[in-house]
Design a protein around this motif. Structure first.
Motif, PDB file in Angstrom:
ATOM      1  N   VAL A  14       0.858  -1.183   0.000  1.00 14.99           N
ATOM      2  CA  VAL A  14       0.000   0.000   0.000  1.00 14.99           C
ATOM      3  C   VAL A  14       0.895   1.235   0.000  1.00 14.99           C
ATOM      4  O   VAL A  14       1.767   1.377   0.860  1.00 14.99           O
ATOM      5  CB  VAL A  14      -0.918   0.037   1.243  1.00 14.99           C
ATOM      6  N   ILE A  15       0.688   2.115  -0.967  1.00 13.29           N
ATOM      7  CA  ILE A  15       1.483   3.348  -1.065  1.00 13.29           C
ATOM      8  C   ILE A  15       0.535   4.541  -0.958  1.00 13.29           C
ATOM      9  O   ILE A  15      -0.389   4.690  -1.771  1.00 13.29           O
ATOM     10  CB  ILE A  15       2.256   3.413  -2.402  1.00 13.29           C
ATOM     11  N   LEU A  16       0.767   5.382   0.048  1.00 12.68           N
ATOM     12  CA  LEU A  16      -0.072   6.550   0.294  1.00 12.68           C
ATOM     13  C   LEU A  16       0.749   7.827   0.180  1.00 12.68           C
ATOM     14  O   LEU A  16       1.984   7.798   0.151  1.00 12.68           O
ATOM     15  CB  LEU A  16      -0.720   6.445   1.679  1.00 12.68           C
ATOM     16  N   ASN A  17       0.044   8.959   0.158  1.00  7.39           N
ATOM     17  CA  ASN A  17       0.702  10.234  -0.150  1.00  7.39           C
ATOM     18  C   ASN A  17       1.271  10.980   1.051  1.00  7.39           C
ATOM     19  O   ASN A  17       2.095  11.874   0.860  1.00  7.39           O
ATOM     20  CB  ASN A  17      -0.273  11.166  -0.881  1.00  7.39           C
ATOM     21  N   THR A  18       0.821  10.686   2.266  1.00  7.05           N
ATOM     22  CA  THR A  18       1.316  11.434   3.412  1.00  7.05           C
ATOM     23  C   THR A  18       1.815  10.502   4.505  1.00  7.05           C
ATOM     24  O   THR A  18       1.264   9.427   4.737  1.00  7.05           O
ATOM     25  CB  THR A  18       0.235  12.365   4.007  1.00  7.05           C
ATOM     26  N   LYS A  19       2.848  10.937   5.193  1.00  4.59           N
ATOM     27  CA  LYS A  19       3.477  10.105   6.221  1.00  4.59           C
ATOM     28  C   LYS A  19       2.530   9.795   7.376  1.00  4.59           C
ATOM     29  O   LYS A  19       2.525   8.685   7.902  1.00  4.59           O
ATOM     30  CB  LYS A  19       4.722  10.823   6.766  1.00  4.59           C
ATOM     31  N   SER A  20       1.750  10.790   7.778  1.00  2.11           N
ATOM     32  CA  SER A  20       0.888  10.585   8.944  1.00  2.11           C
ATOM     33  C   SER A  20      -0.162   9.504   8.667  1.00  2.11           C
ATOM     34  O   SER A  20      -0.448   8.655   9.523  1.00  2.11           O
ATOM     35  CB  SER A  20       0.214  11.891   9.349  1.00  2.11           C
ATOM     36  N   SER A  23       9.760   4.247   6.031  1.00  2.00           N
ATOM     37  CA  SER A  23       9.738   5.697   6.186  1.00  2.00           C
ATOM     38  C   SER A  23      11.145   6.243   6.087  1.00  2.00           C
ATOM     39  O   SER A  23      12.123   5.545   6.392  1.00  2.00           O
ATOM     40  CB  SER A  23       9.146   6.061   7.553  1.00  2.00           C
ATOM     41  N   THR A  24      11.270   7.499   5.695  1.00  3.22           N
ATOM     42  CA  THR A  24      12.579   8.150   5.682  1.00  3.22           C
ATOM     43  C   THR A  24      12.990   8.599   7.072  1.00  3.22           C
ATOM     44  O   THR A  24      14.043   9.202   7.237  1.00  3.22           O
ATOM     45  CB  THR A  24      12.568   9.360   4.736  1.00  3.22           C
ATOM     46  N   SER A  25      12.165   8.308   8.073  1.00  2.00           N
ATOM     47  CA  SER A  25      12.605   8.505   9.461  1.00  2.00           C
ATOM     48  C   SER A  25      13.583   7.406   9.863  1.00  2.00           C
ATOM     49  O   SER A  25      14.139   7.431  10.958  1.00  2.00           O
ATOM     50  CB  SER A  25      11.395   8.494  10.410  1.00  2.00           C
ATOM     51  N   GLY A  47      12.335   4.293  13.560  1.00  2.00           N
ATOM     52  CA  GLY A  47      13.462   5.196  13.426  1.00  2.00           C
ATOM     53  C   GLY A  47      13.232   6.370  14.346  1.00  2.00           C
ATOM     54  O   GLY A  47      13.066   6.211  15.555  1.00  2.00           O
ATOM     55  N   LEU A  48      13.195   7.569  13.791  1.00  2.00           N
ATOM     56  CA  LEU A  48      12.816   8.749  14.571  1.00  2.00           C
ATOM     57  C   LEU A  48      11.331   8.622  14.888  1.00  2.00           C
ATOM     58  O   LEU A  48      10.492   8.702  13.998  1.00  2.00           O
ATOM     59  CB  LEU A  48      13.077  10.018  13.766  1.00  2.00           C
ATOM     60  N   ASP A  49      11.012   8.433  16.133  1.00  2.00           N
ATOM     61  CA  ASP A  49       9.620   8.139  16.495  1.00  2.00           C
ATOM     62  C   ASP A  49       8.930   9.405  16.999  1.00  2.00           C
ATOM     63  O   ASP A  49       8.631   9.539  18.182  1.00  2.00           O
ATOM     64  CB  ASP A  49       9.576   7.049  17.549  1.00  2.00           C
TER      65      ASP A  49
END
Length: 810
Positions: A499-505, A527-529, A796-798
């Motif tokens: 599943v690919i979505l447009n926003t990180k949240s 995530s890039t976090s 990662g960065l949480d």
């Protein structure tokens, strides 16, 4: 009397000003030869530290090393103005010859700026930083500096002859017929000379500090020939595999051979429109190595849209070529580049000086980096970026997924590529499954009529068809709860769902819901976090599950859809631009393992695209095309991913953003763009016209604002800062090593290692970390690091992130 350029830290050996100037001149000349401007670049090297021929600077640097308590403050002795002023006084006063006057401006600007960034010839407030330095001020001991230079470095007669040669080169450079204006040509020349000077200066200083006289030059052609043999062994081994006779693998082989045939063509701008999953990376490498051997190129540079693609492409190439030392991954600038106006200390005990001298100039034979870093080289502030520019010449440059050029940067991108083609003798490959309409804009790419490497594209696309795109976006909208149900439903038919979505949240929330709902099924969140080393580990686990046929769900932002070699049975893509949908489709049934598989395009109601206009507009255009196809399935080539549909999409997309394509700066005026700040002629330069109306004619040939443009240039709207993370033993050891006492060679090695353990953070994230005591620094504050409690193995960065579009992947 020996005037001092540098004092070596280890043994306090002195490098004289004469030794430094002549060595930097020689090195800068070698860089300038790439453009046929050997003497223009050499002139910058010859004069850049002319101001060190003073007792004041000698006293300053001596005390900085031997008696630091009594040394004048860092930056208090100006040594970079004298060389620019000499050129101005000799060639920009009285009866001015045009080429020599321009030479004084171009080279003089590089010289006075070599400890900061190129100055404005005319600022928005109608002042000239260039004139303030070279006309309106007199450096200390200037009257003694010039005769000392002519006595010890080069006689005045020889100097004037050298300038004559530089002026001839400038005339030839300007007379070359291209579509660029004179101002555009001179802007790029100034930046190239500045790059050559910065790198020559820092390289010679580093060699002196390391007690080396020179660095052996790589035999590029021999190296590329060895690489080519290794690549062909790998490609030939595919023929022995059981799947080699499949239709897709046969087609991949033919396209790879076509790329090699195309390598014999002269250097230019070409397109490689291999469909997703067609083997672009190895096919383009085959083309690049063959072209580099044929036309004696020095670098092969892969430019990708996201940091995440670097990891896979570099790993794939490194595995085949078996040469870690000569393959560079450059994700981001780990060191904070202050780019202040102060003079450098030239004290080898100073950490900032050591970091500036660390090797960071893209001189590796093969380089993997991002579109952000490429554009920063040409247009962003800071000497660290522009130092790399001259190494883009005499290269094969492959732009992977070139359709991802950010809208405001399209014209700037085109002009940079045109410069590299016309003057830098570089060959450019625009490599993507969805070629954008980059020639639709005003500042067009200069491509020939037969630029496409692949014949019969429509037939190739049809032959590569492995998925069926199903429109679920025009009838209903999903939220995370209903999407969770849809994913679980699809898992009954498919072993794996992406599943690919447009926003990180929204991605994070769906992941958390699925973890609870999808019992006994591994659920992954990308995530890039998460730093590159961590992300590689997760991707390897995902590939292992896929290879074994295990059930698996992955939820990701768009970081996974370009260049990441994974193949799911089913993909669900939130509605976005057609190029994104095509890339998402490339993660489904990638190698044609099964019959046609499904890619579902959905509309997610919880995604807030209010501040993400490019995604929002792309989504709306794609939706219109889907509606057209629903009404009449023969429209747009009868396929959402056809060439006809793509051409319609990009033409409409760039039309929507027509006013944005030259990077407008409304804060500086209604008609002000970065393109105009850099290269407008005087008739179109609003600042020049205002100056003329208020003060009379500006006594300069150039009136452009290089520094102002750089200060306002950001490839993406939300600036991020690179931070090293303590992931695993390697990440923790890296941070510990950076906190030690290191020499320049150690720093070069450590900063290169740090690329795999870096994430990019927004300002609000940095502020929150700082508030929570989760942030630390090393190397005198020039490198930021996360404390262990601020980095988790899951996220990662949480931190809660409502920033929307995953800009930090760039």
């Amino acid at each position: 009397m020996n005037y001092i350029a540098h004092i070596r830290e280890s043994d306090h050996q002195i490098q004289t000003v004469e030794e430094h100037l002549l060595a930097v001149k020689k090195l800068a000349e070698s860089f300038g030869e790439k453009l046929g401007v050997k003497h223009i670049a050499g002139l910058a090297g010859l004069l850049h530290d002319l101001g060190k021929y003073t007792n004041k600077f000698k006293d300053y640097i001596w005390k900085a090393v031997h008696d630091p308590g009594s040394a004048p403050p860092r930056g208090s002795v100006n040594h970079s103005t004298a060389g620019g002023k000499l050129l101005y006084d000799l060639f920009h006063t009285g009866k001015i010859d045009t080429h020599r006057g321009l030479l004084a401006e171009v080279v003089g600007n590089a010289i006075i700026s070599h400890h900061s960034y190129l100055q404005d010839f005319l600022r928005p407030d109608l002042e000239s930083d260039y004139l303030r330095r070279v006309r309106d001020s007199t450096p200390d001991e200037y009257e003694w500096t010039i005769p000392t230079f002519f006595e010890h470095v080069m006689s005045e007669a020889d100097f004037r002859e050298y300038v004559d040669r530089a002026a001839d080169e400038l005339g030839a450079y300007l007379n070359k017929k291209t579509s660029a204006s004179s101002e555009m040509k001179l802007m790029f020349l100034t930046k190239f000379i500045f790059s050559a000077l910065i790198d020559a200066d820092r390289t010679n200083t580093r060699l002196f500090e390391e007690n080396k006289t020179f660095e052996p030059e790589l035999e590029h052609i021999k190296l590329f020939s060895d690489y080519y043999k290794k690549l062909m062994l790998k490609l030939n081994s595919f023929a022995d595999q059981s799947q080699s006779q499949s239709a897709i693998n046969q087609l991949r082989s033919k396209m790879s051979e076509r790329c090699e045939d195309f390598a014999g063509k002269p250097s230019g701008v070409y397109t490689l429109s291999i469909p997703t999953g067609g083997g672009k990376t190895l096919a383009s490498l085959r083309n690049a190595l063959k072209h580099a051997m044929t036309y004696r190129k020095k670098h092969i540079i892969y430019i990708v849209p996201y940091t995440t693609i670097i990891e896979q492409n570099a790993a794939e190439v490194r595995k085949i070529l078996k040469d870690d030392a000569n393959i560079l991954e450059h994700h981001s600038n780990v060191v904070i580049d202050d780019s202040d106006e102060n003079e450098d200390s030239d004290d080898m005990n100073d950490m900032q000086q050591k970091l500036k001298l660390a090797k960071d100039n893209w001189d590796s034979p093969i380089i993997f980096t991002t579109m952000v870093q490429f554009l920063n080289v040409f247009y962003a502030k800071g000497s660290r970026n522009i130092r790399r520019l001259h190494n883009l010449a005499e290269s094969v440059i492959i732009f992977d997924e070139v359709q991802k050029v950010p809208v405001p940067c399209v014209s700037l991108f085109n002009e940079a590529v045109n410069f590299l083609r016309a003057y830098g003798h570089s060959s450019i490959v625009l490599c993507t499954a969805t070629q954008p309409a980059l020639d639709f804009v005003e500042h067009k790419l200069e491509m020939g009529p037969d630029a496409e490497m692949i014949d019969n594209l429509d037939q190739v696309i049809e032959a590569f068809k492995r998925v069926e795109v199903i429109d679920r976006a025009t009838d209903e909208a999903f939220n995370n709860e209903s999407l969770c149900e849809f994913v679980i439903e699809k898992m009954e038919d498919s072993q794996s769902v992406l599943v690919i979505l447009n926003t990180k949240s929204v991605v994070k929330k769906l992941y958390q819901i699925l973890k609870t709902a999808a019992e006994h099924i591994p659920v992954y969140h990308l995530s890039t976090s998460i730093c590159a080393a961590h992300r590689n580990k997760l991707l390897q686990e995902i590939r292992d599950h896929l290879k074994r046929g295990n059930k698996i769900i992955c939820v990701s932002t768009q970081l996974i859809e370009a260049g990441v070699d994974v193949s799911f049975k089913c993909v669900i893509r939130s509605l976005a631009g057609l190029d994104s949908i095509a890339q998402a489709a490339g993660r489904c049934n990638r190698h044609g393992e099964s019959e046609l598989q499904q890619v579902y395009v959905i509309d997610h109601m919880e995604e807030n695209l209010k501040f993400l206009r490019e995604i929002k507009e792309g989504k709306e255009i794609s939706k219109k095309i889907l509606i057209d196809l629903k009404r009449d399935h023969t429209q747009h080539g009868g396929n959402i991913l056809s060439l006809e549909a793509m051409e319609r999409y990009f033409t409409e997309f760039y039309s929507k953003f027509h006013s944005k394509l030259e990077y407008p700066l409304p804060k500086l005026g209604t008609d002000v763009t970065i393109t105009r700040l850099l290269a407008a002629d005087k008739r179109e330069n609003s600042y020049y016209q205002a100056y003329k109306n208020n003060k009379g004619a500006l006594p300069l040939f150039l009136a452009n604002s290089y520094k102002t443009a750089a200060e306002h240039f950001h490839v993406i709207d939300d600036l991020t800062t690179s931070v090293i993370v303590p992931y695993g033993d390697e990440g923790k050891d890296l941070i510990a090593d950076l906190n030690g006492d290191r020499n320049i060679e150690d720093l070069t090695r450590l900063l290169r290692r740090a690329q795999q353990y870096t994430i990019n953070l927004f300002k609000y994230e940095l502020d929150q970390l700082d508030k929570n005591n989760g942030l630390a620094s090393c190397l005198d504050g020039k490198v930021l690091v996360l404390k262990e409690g601020a980095y988790s193995d899951e996220f990662g960065l949480d931190l809660e992130n409502d920033s929307g579009f995953d800009l930090s992947m760039y």
